[in-house]
Design an enzyme around this catalytic site. Structure first.
Site, PDB file in Angstrom:
ATOM      1  N   LYS A  44       0.530  -1.280  -0.025  1.00  0.00           N
ATOM      2  CA  LYS A  44      -0.227   0.233   0.017  1.00  0.00           C
ATOM      3  C   LYS A  44       1.088   1.626  -0.315  1.00  0.00           C
ATOM      4  CE  LYS A  44      -3.272  -3.177   0.431  1.00  0.00           C
ATOM      5  NZ  LYS A  44      -3.390  -3.753  -1.030  1.00  0.00           N
TER       6      LYS A  44
ATOM      7  N   HIS B 128     -17.551   4.199   0.144  1.00  0.00           N
ATOM      8  CA  HIS B 128     -16.580   3.499  -0.673  1.00  0.00           C
ATOM      9  C   HIS B 128     -16.928   3.663  -1.861  1.00  0.00           C
ATOM     10  CE1 HIS B 128     -13.888  -0.367  -1.238  1.00  0.00           C
ATOM     11  NE2 HIS B 128     -14.513   0.119  -2.567  1.00  0.00           N
TER      12      HIS B 128
ATOM     13  N   ARG C   8      -7.205  -7.433  -9.584  1.00  0.00           N
ATOM     14  CA  ARG C   8      -7.908  -8.795 -10.047  1.00  0.00           C
ATOM     15  C   ARG C   8      -9.234  -8.606 -10.784  1.00  0.00           C
ATOM     16  NH1 ARG C   8      -8.407  -7.789  -4.378  1.00  0.00           N
ATOM     17  NH2 ARG C   8     -10.691  -7.884  -3.976  1.00  0.00           N
TER      18      ARG C   8
HETATM   19  C1  MV4 Z   1      -9.630   4.071   5.500  1.00  0.00           C
HETATM   20  C2  MV4 Z   1     -10.383   4.949   6.232  1.00  0.00           C
HETATM   21  C3  MV4 Z   1     -10.591   6.259   6.695  1.00  0.00           C
HETATM   22  N1  MV4 Z   1      -9.359   7.054   6.545  1.00  0.00           N
HETATM   23  N2  MV4 Z   1      -8.219   5.093   5.762  1.00  0.00           N
HETATM   24  C4  MV4 Z   1     -11.025  -1.033   5.259  1.00  0.00           C
HETATM   25  C5  MV4 Z   1     -10.315  -1.474   4.390  1.00  0.00           C
HETATM   26  C6  MV4 Z   1      -9.058  -0.992   4.320  1.00  0.00           C
HETATM   27  N3  MV4 Z   1      -8.925  -0.950   3.175  1.00  0.00           N
HETATM   28  C7  MV4 Z   1      -8.741   0.533   4.116  1.00  0.00           C
HETATM   29  N4  MV4 Z   1     -10.205   1.523   5.283  1.00  0.00           N
HETATM   30  C8  MV4 Z   1     -10.306   1.989   5.366  1.00  0.00           C
HETATM   31  N5  MV4 Z   1      -8.876   2.542   5.255  1.00  0.00           N
HETATM   32  C9  MV4 Z   1      -8.205   6.354   6.259  1.00  0.00           C
HETATM   33  N6  MV4 Z   1      -7.757   7.206   5.916  1.00  0.00           N
HETATM   34  C10 MV4 Z   1     -11.429   4.016   6.583  1.00  0.00           C
HETATM   35  C11 MV4 Z   1     -11.605   3.210   5.836  1.00  0.00           C
HETATM   36  C12 MV4 Z   1     -12.494   1.761   6.195  1.00  0.00           C
HETATM   37  C13 MV4 Z   1     -14.076   1.874   5.178  1.00  0.00           C
HETATM   38  C14 MV4 Z   1     -13.378   1.678   3.869  1.00  0.00           C
HETATM   39  C15 MV4 Z   1     -14.447   1.515   2.689  1.00  0.00           C
HETATM   40  C16 MV4 Z   1     -15.123   0.585   3.605  1.00  0.00           C
HETATM   41  C17 MV4 Z   1     -15.208   0.190   4.684  1.00  0.00           C
HETATM   42  C18 MV4 Z   1     -14.663   0.114   6.152  1.00  0.00           C
HETATM   43  C19 MV4 Z   1     -14.920   0.035   6.970  1.00  0.00           C
HETATM   44  C20 MV4 Z   1     -14.059   1.241   7.964  1.00  0.00           C
HETATM   45  C21 MV4 Z   1     -13.118   1.659   7.330  1.00  0.00           C
END
Ligand code: MV4
Length: 445
Positions: free
Chosen positions: A116, A208, A292
């Site tokens: 990442k 998202h 993917r």
């Molecule tokens: C974040 C975020 C808020 N701020 N990064 C969740 C999975 C991982 N791929 C990254 N994620 C997140 N990153 C920042 N800087 C919130 C999440 C997150 C989230 C993101 C997308 C969909 C659902 C989620 C549920 C909790 C946290």
């Protein structure tokens, strides 16, 4: 074009790939574990080979057995589907070394986006917005505290090998930082064998939103618009839709252009997805890239008419993309509900024998599934048993169509999440499009 392709996967995605191959005139080889001999993918492929015992580590993740199966059947290429070996750079490289085409991106594409931090660094260069954060791993609490002070609480601590929320900790107060930092490192170490973490500004209650990308080996990259996947539970997506119901047209254009720039920045070729966080002000930030084909790709297929898997196979065979960006037009609205063999309230897996199966039909209804009446859903694998996808002219009509299709859907003998989805289709906030990633924690069903 390939004459024969081996599908290194099971379930609905294996069927999805077999279908694409058949339409392209390609012969198919299925691989299956011993307990999967009655699975539809093993029956629908032209040939099928048992590659090991039930545990994924001995079958669907068993690289040697899969490569051997490709060699004895004279397959020229391997499609990994999603999950299993789909984002394994080493496997993609082994395929290459064995003279097999990996139907996906290059090993280098997978490596860069699998890290990442490296992913962030490669997209910053081309002007894609990212949340403020560290360029490197943070190894001491003191350093972490300095960074948190500089970018401002709340911050989030993440593992560079992460995704799916593993080793992720949110810090809401300076006092909790040392503890959260130690926990994030311990979790990262347990999950990835590496305690490295980095720190980002935390974006609260984002949506998202992700953009579907297609790239070929001639450097052409196009996007197929965005999907909104905000309805998740413990990092498992449950409902996806396309397009995003709230995105202003100007922001949509910027978002999709950024996704193309991000893919071009790493010379991406194949189908892929750029994930963004979208905040209340419609500011968006690159989160990560999935290298993917994704579970939710059908909603994009429904609104664009592009067969993403066929296109992925064509570009892997060295053909140019059949579409230019101007050929891509968005039509109507699509929604996907993931139907799992799970308790609809507790979301715990409920495998077992399906007794009575009646799928819905009618205009604008699509089902991607590998189950049938009297099929036994196995406890060894993912509990996704069907994807119900609807398409209609407008979002309101799509929601009504989904509610109607869910009502028709009969899956007897086991518990499924159908009733959960029925409640969401009737939820006032969902109907308004007022959702974010905390939606399911916030609402009462
Ligand atoms: C974040 C975020 C808020 N701020 N990064 C969740 C999975 C991982 N791929 C990254 N994620 C997140 N990153 C920042 N800087 C919130 C999440 C997150 C989230 C993101 C997308 C969909 C659902 C989620 C549920 C909790 C946290």
């Amino acid at each position: 074009m390939f004459h024969k392709v081996l599908i290194a996967n099971r379930g609905e995605i294996a069927l999805r790939v077999i279908r694409a191959c058949k339409e392209l005139g390609i012969r198919t080889v299925a691989v299956h574990s011993d307990v999967d001999k009655d699975a539809l993918h093993a029956k629908l492929a032209d040939e099928s080979i048992c590659i090991g015992r039930a545990p994924s580590s001995e079958s669907y993740l068993n690289m040697k057995a899969i490569i051997s199966a490709a060699e004895v059947t004279d397959a020229e290429a391997i499609h990994p589907g999603y999950g299993f070996l789909s984002e394994n750079a080493e496997f993609a490289e082994i395929c290459q070394n064995c003279g097999l085409t990996f139907i996906g991106p290059t090993p280098e594409n997978i490596r860069v986006m699998g890290d990442k931090i490296a992913g962030r660094q490669s997209v910053i260069k081309v002007g894609v917005p990212i949340l403020p954060g560290t360029k490197d791993n943070v190894t001491s609490v003191e350093e972490a505290q300095k960074i948190a002070e500089k970018i401002g609480i709340p911050v989030i601590i993440k593992a560079p090998a992460g995704g799916g929320g593993k080793g992720m900790k949110v810090v809401h107060s300076p006092a909790s930082l040392p503890n959260q930092f130690a926990m994030a490192r311990a979790e990262a170490n347990a999950s990835f064998g590496n305690p490295d973490v980095y720190i980002e500004k935390y974006c609260e209650n984002p949506r998202h939103v992700e953009v579907q990308i297609l790239g070929d080996k001639f450097g052409n990259v196009i996007h197929l618009g965005e999907r909104d996947c905000s309805i998740q539970r413990r990092h498992q997506k449950l409902i996806e839709e396309a397009p995003c119901p709230v995105l202003p047209e100007k922001v949509r254009k910027k978002l999709c252009d950024c996704a193309v720039a991000a893919a071009k920045a790493i010379g991406y070729r194949s189908a892929g997805t750029i994930e963004f966080l979208l905040d209340k002000n419609f500011d968006f930030y690159f989160m990560e890239m999935n290298t993917r084909v994704q579970v939710e790709h059908p909603v994009t297929e429904m609104i664009t008419g592009v067969d993403i898997v066929k296109e992925q196979i064509r570009v892997a065979a060295g053909l140019p993309l059949r579409y230019k960006q101007r050929d891509i037009k968005i039509h109507g609205h699509a929604i996907e509900c993931r139907i799992n063999a799970e308790d609809p309230v507790k979301f715990t897996p409920c495998p077992g024998k399906i007794d009575g199966y009646h799928p819905p039909g009618g205009l604008g209804v699509r089902i991607d599934s590998a189950v049938y009446d009297q099929y036994t859903v196995l406890p060894n694998y993912d509990s996704l048993i069907a994807k119900l996808i609807v398409h209609a002219d407008t979002r309101d009509e799509a929601i009504k169509r989904m509610a109607r299709a869910l009502d028709e859907y009969i899956i007897g003998g086991i518990k499924t999440t159908i009733e959960f989805h029925q409640k969401i289709m009737n939820n006032a906030d969902f109907i308004e499009g007022d959702v974010d990633t905390s939606f399911l924690e916030r609402i009462k069903l």
